[in-house]
Design an enzyme around this catalytic site. Structure first.
Site, PDB file in Angstrom:
ATOM      1  N   ARG A  50       0.830  -1.207   0.000  1.00  0.00           N
ATOM      2  CA  ARG A  50       0.000   0.000   0.000  1.00  0.00           C
ATOM      3  C   ARG A  50       0.865   1.257   0.000  1.00  0.00           C
ATOM      4  O   ARG A  50       0.603   2.225  -0.710  1.00  0.00           O
ATOM      5  CB  ARG A  50      -0.938  -0.003   1.215  1.00  0.00           C
ATOM      6  CG  ARG A  50      -1.610   1.329   1.533  1.00  0.00           C
ATOM      7  CD  ARG A  50      -2.381   1.899   0.347  1.00  0.00           C
ATOM      8  NE  ARG A  50      -2.816   3.260   0.555  1.00  0.00           N
ATOM      9  CZ  ARG A  50      -2.120   4.355   0.250  1.00  0.00           C
ATOM     10  NH1 ARG A  50      -0.902   4.263  -0.258  1.00  0.00           N
ATOM     11  NH2 ARG A  50      -2.617   5.562   0.458  1.00  0.00           N
ATOM     12  N   LEU A  64      -1.120   7.288   8.633  1.00  0.00           N
ATOM     13  CA  LEU A  64      -2.263   6.382   8.681  1.00  0.00           C
ATOM     14  C   LEU A  64      -2.065   5.224   7.709  1.00  0.00           C
ATOM     15  O   LEU A  64      -2.798   5.087   6.728  1.00  0.00           O
ATOM     16  CB  LEU A  64      -3.559   7.136   8.347  1.00  0.00           C
ATOM     17  CG  LEU A  64      -3.879   8.348   9.209  1.00  0.00           C
ATOM     18  CD1 LEU A  64      -5.132   9.049   8.709  1.00  0.00           C
ATOM     19  CD2 LEU A  64      -4.032   7.944  10.663  1.00  0.00           C
ATOM     20  N   PRO A  65      -1.066   4.381   7.962  1.00  0.00           N
ATOM     21  CA  PRO A  65      -0.879   3.231   7.076  1.00  0.00           C
ATOM     22  C   PRO A  65      -2.098   2.314   7.153  1.00  0.00           C
ATOM     23  O   PRO A  65      -2.728   2.195   8.212  1.00  0.00           O
ATOM     24  CB  PRO A  65       0.377   2.553   7.614  1.00  0.00           C
ATOM     25  CG  PRO A  65       0.537   3.047   9.002  1.00  0.00           C
ATOM     26  CD  PRO A  65      -0.130   4.379   9.082  1.00  0.00           C
ATOM     27  N   HIS A  66      -2.452   1.712   6.038  1.00  0.00           N
ATOM     28  CA  HIS A  66      -3.616   0.831   6.024  1.00  0.00           C
ATOM     29  C   HIS A  66      -3.473  -0.203   4.922  1.00  0.00           C
ATOM     30  O   HIS A  66      -2.726  -0.001   3.967  1.00  0.00           O
ATOM     31  CB  HIS A  66      -4.912   1.628   5.857  1.00  0.00           C
ATOM     32  CG  HIS A  66      -4.901   2.565   4.702  1.00  0.00           C
ATOM     33  ND1 HIS A  66      -4.290   3.800   4.755  1.00  0.00           N
ATOM     34  CD2 HIS A  66      -5.407   2.460   3.462  1.00  0.00           C
ATOM     35  CE1 HIS A  66      -4.430   4.415   3.592  1.00  0.00           C
ATOM     36  NE2 HIS A  66      -5.100   3.615   2.784  1.00  0.00           N
ATOM     37  N   ALA A  67      -4.189  -1.299   5.096  1.00  0.00           N
ATOM     38  CA  ALA A  67      -4.119  -2.389   4.123  1.00  0.00           C
ATOM     39  C   ALA A  67      -5.350  -3.275   4.268  1.00  0.00           C
ATOM     40  O   ALA A  67      -5.980  -3.317   5.319  1.00  0.00           O
ATOM     41  CB  ALA A  67      -2.856  -3.219   4.351  1.00  0.00           C
TER      42      ALA A  67
END
Length: 154
Positions: A50, A64-67
């Site tokens: 991501r 705000l890392p997200h996956a």
């Protein structure tokens, strides 16, 4: 939706220092494995994939890392407070010391976006982030993050 519905006390950690974004993501992946039973390696790979699309550092020291991950039945989160800020490639070029990661089921749509918006609204308030930064204790951080506090609409 409230942060208490996506965040467990075991999914919060204060980290003294990390040397790279990849090391931060490893810390987050390990935290997600401990708190939610997610596969650490698959979680790390998903975060890195991501991030390769563009940095998830949203400014003012916040990322705000997200996956999306297989096997999840709902959106879950992990919070890391860094005692030493990390160069993250954020949009404002400021180093990051607050990272709130979100993990969603592969097929999640609106639920994932609602959770991302909630976290974003919560962490864009400078006074709230100052409170988080001045409380480097996982129990206190959980209490601050999950207490009801008004957030403005996005």
């Amino acid at each position: 939706m409230q942060l208490s519905s996506i965040l467990k006390p075991e999914a919060i950690k204060v980290v003294t220092a990390v040397s790279s974004k990849k090391r931060l993501f490893q810390e987050i992946a390990d935290l997600a494995q401990t708190a939610y039973g997610l596969n650490s390696e698959a979680t790390l790979d998903a975060l890195l994939e991501r991030e390769s699309l563009g940095p998830t550092g949203v400014g003012h020291g916040v990322a705000l890392p997200h996956a999306r991950l297989p096997g999840l039945d709902r959106v879950v989160g992990a919070f890391v407070l860094l005692e030493k800020a990390l160069d993250f490639g954020a949009i404002d070029r400021q180093p990051v010391d607050i990272a709130f990661a979100l993990f969603a089921p592969e097929e999640a749509g609106v639920e994932h976006l609602k959770a991302l918006a909630l976290v974003s609204r919560t962490l864009r308030e400078p006074s709230f982030c100052s409170k988080l930064r001045s409380n480097p204790d996982a129990t206190k951080l959980y209490a601050l993050l999950t207490e009801s506090h008004p957030v403005q609409a996005a």
